[in-house]
Design a protein around this motif. Structure first.
Motif, PDB file in Angstrom:
ATOM      1  N   GLN A  35       0.830  -1.205   0.000  1.00  0.00           N
ATOM      2  CA  GLN A  35       0.000   0.000   0.000  1.00  0.00           C
ATOM      3  C   GLN A  35       0.866   1.257   0.000  1.00  0.00           C
ATOM      4  O   GLN A  35       0.567   2.215  -0.712  1.00  0.00           O
ATOM      5  CB  GLN A  35      -0.948   0.018   1.212  1.00  0.00           C
ATOM      6  N   GLU A  36       1.948   1.253   0.793  1.00  0.00           N
ATOM      7  CA  GLU A  36       2.852   2.403   0.821  1.00  0.00           C
ATOM      8  C   GLU A  36       3.559   2.572  -0.519  1.00  0.00           C
ATOM      9  O   GLU A  36       3.712   3.691  -1.005  1.00  0.00           O
ATOM     10  CB  GLU A  36       3.881   2.239   1.941  1.00  0.00           C
ATOM     11  N   LEU A  37       3.995   1.453  -1.121  1.00  0.00           N
ATOM     12  CA  LEU A  37       4.644   1.519  -2.431  1.00  0.00           C
ATOM     13  C   LEU A  37       3.708   2.122  -3.473  1.00  0.00           C
ATOM     14  O   LEU A  37       4.087   3.005  -4.230  1.00  0.00           O
ATOM     15  CB  LEU A  37       5.060   0.123  -2.901  1.00  0.00           C
ATOM     16  N   VAL A  38       2.474   1.608  -3.493  1.00  0.00           N
ATOM     17  CA  VAL A  38       1.494   2.069  -4.475  1.00  0.00           C
ATOM     18  C   VAL A  38       1.171   3.544  -4.260  1.00  0.00           C
ATOM     19  O   VAL A  38       1.098   4.315  -5.217  1.00  0.00           O
ATOM     20  CB  VAL A  38       0.215   1.203  -4.412  1.00  0.00           C
ATOM     21  N   TYR A  55      -1.489  -8.861  -5.192  1.00  0.00           N
ATOM     22  CA  TYR A  55      -0.761  -9.361  -4.022  1.00  0.00           C
ATOM     23  C   TYR A  55      -1.157  -8.580  -2.770  1.00  0.00           C
ATOM     24  O   TYR A  55      -1.373  -7.375  -2.829  1.00  0.00           O
ATOM     25  CB  TYR A  55       0.750  -9.237  -4.233  1.00  0.00           C
ATOM     26  N   THR A  56      -1.207  -9.284  -1.639  1.00  0.00           N
ATOM     27  CA  THR A  56      -1.572  -8.628  -0.385  1.00  0.00           C
ATOM     28  C   THR A  56      -0.367  -8.000   0.310  1.00  0.00           C
ATOM     29  O   THR A  56      -0.511  -7.007   1.011  1.00  0.00           O
ATOM     30  CB  THR A  56      -2.230  -9.630   0.585  1.00  0.00           C
ATOM     31  N   ASP A  57       0.812  -8.602   0.123  1.00  0.00           N
ATOM     32  CA  ASP A  57       2.003  -8.090   0.791  1.00  0.00           C
ATOM     33  C   ASP A  57       3.266  -8.595   0.082  1.00  0.00           C
ATOM     34  O   ASP A  57       3.192  -9.432  -0.810  1.00  0.00           O
ATOM     35  CB  ASP A  57       2.016  -8.477   2.266  1.00  0.00           C
ATOM     36  N   ILE A  58       4.411  -8.080   0.512  1.00  0.00           N
ATOM     37  CA  ILE A  58       5.702  -8.453  -0.091  1.00  0.00           C
ATOM     38  C   ILE A  58       6.006  -9.940   0.122  1.00  0.00           C
ATOM     39  O   ILE A  58       6.435 -10.617  -0.818  1.00  0.00           O
ATOM     40  CB  ILE A  58       6.841  -7.560   0.455  1.00  0.00           C
ATOM     41  N   PRO A  59       5.780 -10.502   1.322  1.00  0.00           N
ATOM     42  CA  PRO A  59       6.055 -11.941   1.477  1.00  0.00           C
ATOM     43  C   PRO A  59       5.247 -12.815   0.518  1.00  0.00           C
ATOM     44  O   PRO A  59       5.754 -13.834   0.049  1.00  0.00           O
ATOM     45  CB  PRO A  59       5.685 -12.223   2.941  1.00  0.00           C
ATOM     46  N   SER A  60       4.034 -12.416   0.190  1.00  0.00           N
ATOM     47  CA  SER A  60       3.272 -13.220  -0.778  1.00  0.00           C
ATOM     48  C   SER A  60       3.865 -13.084  -2.182  1.00  0.00           C
ATOM     49  O   SER A  60       3.848 -14.040  -2.951  1.00  0.00           O
ATOM     50  CB  SER A  60       1.787 -12.842  -0.768  1.00  0.00           C
ATOM     51  N   MET A  61       4.418 -11.928  -2.498  1.00  0.00           N
ATOM     52  CA  MET A  61       5.116 -11.761  -3.781  1.00  0.00           C
ATOM     53  C   MET A  61       6.352 -12.657  -3.815  1.00  0.00           C
ATOM     54  O   MET A  61       6.677 -13.242  -4.840  1.00  0.00           O
ATOM     55  CB  MET A  61       5.569 -10.312  -3.978  1.00  0.00           C
ATOM     56  N   ALA A  62       7.038 -12.749  -2.677  1.00  0.00           N
ATOM     57  CA  ALA A  62       8.280 -13.518  -2.602  1.00  0.00           C
ATOM     58  C   ALA A  62       8.038 -15.012  -2.815  1.00  0.00           C
ATOM     59  O   ALA A  62       8.969 -15.743  -3.138  1.00  0.00           O
ATOM     60  CB  ALA A  62       8.960 -13.281  -1.258  1.00  0.00           C
ATOM     61  N   LEU A  63       6.802 -15.448  -2.681  1.00  0.00           N
ATOM     62  CA  LEU A  63       6.473 -16.862  -2.880  1.00  0.00           C
ATOM     63  C   LEU A  63       6.169 -17.200  -4.337  1.00  0.00           C
ATOM     64  O   LEU A  63       5.926 -18.361  -4.652  1.00  0.00           O
ATOM     65  CB  LEU A  63       5.274 -17.244  -2.009  1.00  0.00           C
ATOM     66  N   ARG A  82      11.724   1.227  -8.023  1.00  0.00           N
ATOM     67  CA  ARG A  82      11.933   0.822  -6.631  1.00  0.00           C
ATOM     68  C   ARG A  82      12.510  -0.585  -6.593  1.00  0.00           C
ATOM     69  O   ARG A  82      12.060  -1.466  -7.318  1.00  0.00           O
ATOM     70  CB  ARG A  82      10.613   0.797  -5.857  1.00  0.00           C
ATOM     71  N   LYS A  83      13.500  -0.788  -5.751  1.00  0.00           N
ATOM     72  CA  LYS A  83      13.995  -2.148  -5.563  1.00  0.00           C
ATOM     73  C   LYS A  83      13.652  -2.609  -4.153  1.00  0.00           C
ATOM     74  O   LYS A  83      13.408  -1.801  -3.265  1.00  0.00           O
ATOM     75  CB  LYS A  83      15.482  -2.258  -5.845  1.00  0.00           C
ATOM     76  N   HIS A  84      13.615  -3.903  -3.997  1.00  0.00           N
ATOM     77  CA  HIS A  84      13.284  -4.508  -2.714  1.00  0.00           C
ATOM     78  C   HIS A  84      14.196  -5.710  -2.545  1.00  0.00           C
ATOM     79  O   HIS A  84      13.948  -6.772  -3.126  1.00  0.00           O
ATOM     80  CB  HIS A  84      11.808  -4.902  -2.689  1.00  0.00           C
ATOM     81  N   VAL A  85      15.247  -5.540  -1.770  1.00  0.00           N
ATOM     82  CA  VAL A  85      16.313  -6.539  -1.671  1.00  0.00           C
ATOM     83  C   VAL A  85      15.787  -7.892  -1.208  1.00  0.00           C
ATOM     84  O   VAL A  85      16.085  -8.916  -1.822  1.00  0.00           O
ATOM     85  CB  VAL A  85      17.450  -6.039  -0.748  1.00  0.00           C
TER      86      VAL A  85
END
Length: 122
Positions: A35-38, A55-63, A82-85
């Motif tokens: 939400q903050e990114l968007v 996607y609901t959150d970053i961890p769900s994207m990571a899956l 934006r990058k997200h390490v």
């Protein structure tokens, strides 16, 4: 020694949470929320609302494990600059474990998006 006692931190009493009180949210290793990114990105860039709502959150994207999903995630992060390490490292590990499913053009697109974001060591 009284001078040492003045320097040392005094023990704090454990405070119990007040019912209904709002907890302070601390940053996690996953960083900012989607939400903050968007919200911040929408002020500067045209967003793919279908993608960001998926996607609901970053961890769900990571899956994500499908090649098309991984490419879409990385390319959409490149579009908002934006990058997200944490996310990118997880996705890189997924790509490495399924490397035989990736074609040269797919890997080139992935590497190009990462390079645009300055994620060069991946």
């Amino acid at each position: 020694n009284p001078s040492i006692a003045a320097i040392l931190p005094q023990p704090q009493h454990q405070q119990h949470p007040v019912p209904g009180a709002v907890k302070e949210q601390r940053p996690t290793r996953t960083g900012v929320s989607i939400q903050e990114l968007v919200q911040t990105a929408s002020e500067k860039y045209e967003l793919n609302k279908d993608f960001w709502g998926k996607y609901t959150d970053i961890p769900s994207m990571a899956l994500a494990s499908e090649k098309a999903d991984i490419l879409q995630i990385i390319e959409n992060f490149a579009l908002i600059h934006r990058k997200h390490v944490y996310l990118f490292q997880r996705l890189k590990n997924t790509v490495i474990t399924s490397l035989d499913l990736w074609s040269a053009p797919d890997l080139a697109a992935l590497c190009h998006a990462w390079a645009q974001l300055g994620f060069l060591h991946e």
